[in-house]
Scaffold this active site. Sequence first.
Site, PDB file in Angstrom:
ATOM      1  N   GLN A 376       0.826  -1.027  -0.044  1.00 26.94           N
ATOM      2  CA  GLN A 376      -0.108  -0.216   0.099  1.00 26.94           C
ATOM      3  C   GLN A 376       0.828   1.264   0.009  1.00 26.94           C
ATOM      4  OE1 GLN A 376      -0.401  -2.597   2.099  1.00 26.94           O
ATOM      5  NE2 GLN A 376      -2.246  -3.143   2.421  1.00 26.94           N
ATOM      6  N   GLN A 398      -0.181  -0.046  -5.712  1.00 26.64           N
ATOM      7  CA  GLN A 398      -1.364  -0.650  -4.907  1.00 26.64           C
ATOM      8  C   GLN A 398      -1.819   0.478  -4.248  1.00 26.64           C
ATOM      9  OE1 GLN A 398      -0.467  -3.940  -2.783  1.00 26.64           O
ATOM     10  NE2 GLN A 398      -2.261  -3.797  -1.276  1.00 26.64           N
ATOM     11  N   ASP A 399      -3.211   0.600  -4.045  1.00 30.57           N
ATOM     12  CA  ASP A 399      -3.790   1.937  -3.351  1.00 30.57           C
ATOM     13  C   ASP A 399      -3.533   3.313  -3.979  1.00 30.57           C
ATOM     14  OD1 ASP A 399      -4.692  -0.266  -2.073  1.00 30.57           O
ATOM     15  OD2 ASP A 399      -4.248   0.381  -0.060  1.00 30.57           O
ATOM     16  N   ASP A 420      -6.511  -2.847  -6.010  1.00 36.33           N
ATOM     17  CA  ASP A 420      -7.235  -2.074  -5.340  1.00 36.33           C
ATOM     18  C   ASP A 420      -7.125  -0.359  -5.464  1.00 36.33           C
ATOM     19  OD1 ASP A 420      -8.146  -4.368  -4.243  1.00 36.33           O
ATOM     20  OD2 ASP A 420      -7.149  -4.073  -2.460  1.00 36.33           O
ATOM     21  N   ARG A 488     -13.516  -5.667  -5.986  1.00 33.67           N
ATOM     22  CA  ARG A 488     -13.619  -6.566  -5.010  1.00 33.67           C
ATOM     23  C   ARG A 488     -13.909  -5.925  -3.741  1.00 33.67           C
ATOM     24  NH1 ARG A 488      -7.674  -9.009  -2.496  1.00 33.67           N
ATOM     25  NH2 ARG A 488      -6.745  -6.689  -2.075  1.00 33.67           N
TER      26      ARG A 488
END
Length: 582
Positions: A376, A398-399, A420, A488
Site C-alpha cells: 500500500q 497498490q492503493d 485496489d 472486490r
Amino acid sequence: MTEVKELLSEKWHSGNHISVAKRNKKLFLALFATLLLAAAIVGIVAGVNSRKDSDDGVHSASHALLKSSCSSTLYPDLCFSSLASVPGATAKLSSKRDVIEASLNLTKEAVQHNYLAVKKLIKTRKNLTKREKTALNDCLENIDETLDEIKKALEELQEYPNKKSLSLHADDLKTLISSAITNQETCLDGFSHDEADKKVRKVLLAGEIHVERLCSNALAMIKNMTDTDIANESKTANRKLKEVDADEIKWPEWMSAADRRLLQSSSVTPNVVVAADGSGDYKTVSAAVAAAPDDSNTRYVIRIKAGVYRENVDVTKKKKNIMFLGDGRKTTIITASRNVVDGSTTFNSATVAAVGERFLARDITFENTAGPSKHQAVALRVGADLSAFYRCDMLAYQDTLYVHSNRQFYVGCLVAGTVDFIFGNAAAVLQDCDIHARRPNSGQKNMVTAQGRTDPNQNTGIVIQKSRIGATSDLLPVQSSFPTYLGRPWKEYSRTVIMQTAISDVIHPAGWHEWSGTFALATLFYGEYQNTGAGAGTANRVTWEGFKVITSATEAQAYTPGSFLAGSSWLGSTGFPFSLGL
C-alpha cells in the site's frame, strides 16, 4: 372536627348565657371551615394524581417514541438502553429529531472518551513500533474529525427542516455520520499490517466498535426521519419531487459573487505562487498551504508552477477552500514514496492528503513512486467534503487513489495502479476519466476498485461514469498473465457502479473478484449500466446475489452526480465541467 364536637355539646356554664343566635353562627363558621379543609385535601390528592397521570403519560409517550425510533436501527437494544440509562433523558423526547439529538450527544461523549484513551496509550505504552505510533496518531486525527462531524450534525439538526431543501438536509446529515463511521474503521485498519500491531488494536477495539455502532444507530434514525419527511412532502404537494435539472447551476450560500466570477472564468488569479526555483512566493507546496488562512470561506488559490515537488503535503481540516492550480498534469508533479513495507500506515502513506472541505485541484499529477513491491502506497488521499479534481493524474501501484470519506468528484482525470487502486468509503463519482491498470508484480491480480462501505445506510460508494477503463502500455503486451477485475469487496456493504463507460478487454469476463471466500457477496452492491467495449459483456459475469445488471434509467439516475453527490448544490461552484445526469 374536635371544635365541632365541642360546640355540639356546649351547655350553659356558671351563669354565662350563650344566645341561640350566637351559638348557631359559631357552629356555621366551624362547619364551613371544616368543609373547606376537606375540599382542600381532596383537591391536593386529585392534583397529585393528575400530575402523576400526566407524568406517566409523558413518560409512556417518550418511552414509545424511543422504542419506535430505535426499531429502525441495526442495534436497537443498544439504542434503547444507552438513551434510557441517561437520567431524565427520555422525559425530554417529543420527536424523532429529539431522539437523534440525544443519541448524537451520547455518541459525542463516547468519542471524547476514545480520544483520551488513545492519548493515554501513546503516553504510557512502551516499545511502540514506528507504524504503531503512526497508526495511533491516525486514530487521533480520525477521532478528532468524528467529533467535528457530530457537532456539525447537531447544528444541522437545529436547522432541520427549514434551512434548506429536505433532500439537501438529508444528504448533509447522512454524509456527516457516514464519514464518522468510516473514521472508526480507518483507526482500526491502521493496525492490520503486522501481527504485533494487532495487540494495540485489541486495546482500542471495544471503544471504536461502540462508537461505530452508536453512529450507525444515529444514521439509521436520520435516514428513517428524512425519508419519511421527504415522502410526506411529496404527498402534500401531490406531485413527484422535482427532478434535478442537469443544466441548472445552483451556487452555495457561502459563495461570494466575486468567487463565482473567479471560478467561472477560464483564467484564475492565484493568491500565491509556488516555484521550486525560488521565483515564486514559496519553494514548497507545504509551505504555501501552511501560510494559507484557516477556516476561510473564500477561495484561496495556490498556483504551483511547472516542476517536480518531492514532498508529502497535508491540507488539514482547518485549511478550507484551498485550490491547487498547476501548469499542466505532465509538468506540475507532486511526488513521494511513503509505503507500508517501510513502516507507514496506508492512511499516512499519501503523497498528498486533502481534508479541508471544498478542496479543488486542476492540472496536477499526484504520484507515489514506492512501486508494486512496497504494497500500500497512496498517491492521493481525499477526505475533503465537496472536493473536486479536474485534469489531474493519480499515479501509483497498490492503493493509488484513497477516496476516504465525504463527497468527491473527479472529471477528466487519469488514475493508474494495480491492486485496489481506487479504494475507500467516500461518495465518489469519476466522470470522463481514464482508469488504467498497470503491470503488477508476478502472481498479482489487478483490482480497479475496493469500496469500503460497512453500513447499509451509508450514502457512500464509487461510481465510474462516462469513462474509459483500460491498460497502460506496460500491461498491454502481457495482460493475459495478469487478470484484471472491476473490483472486490473490501468491506461488507461494498458498493460500486460502472455505467456508460467503455471497458476494454483488459477486464476479465467475470468482471468482479471475491475478497475472501463468500465474504460480502450477498451484502455488496455491484452494478453495471450501459457500458460498451470488449470487456463490457455481462453474459459471463459473477452470479453473486449482490451483483446486478442495471436496466432501468431511473435506477441508474440515483448514481449520477446530481443525485449521488447532491451535485446541483455545489458542483457549479468548482468552475469545472460536469454532467449532473445520465
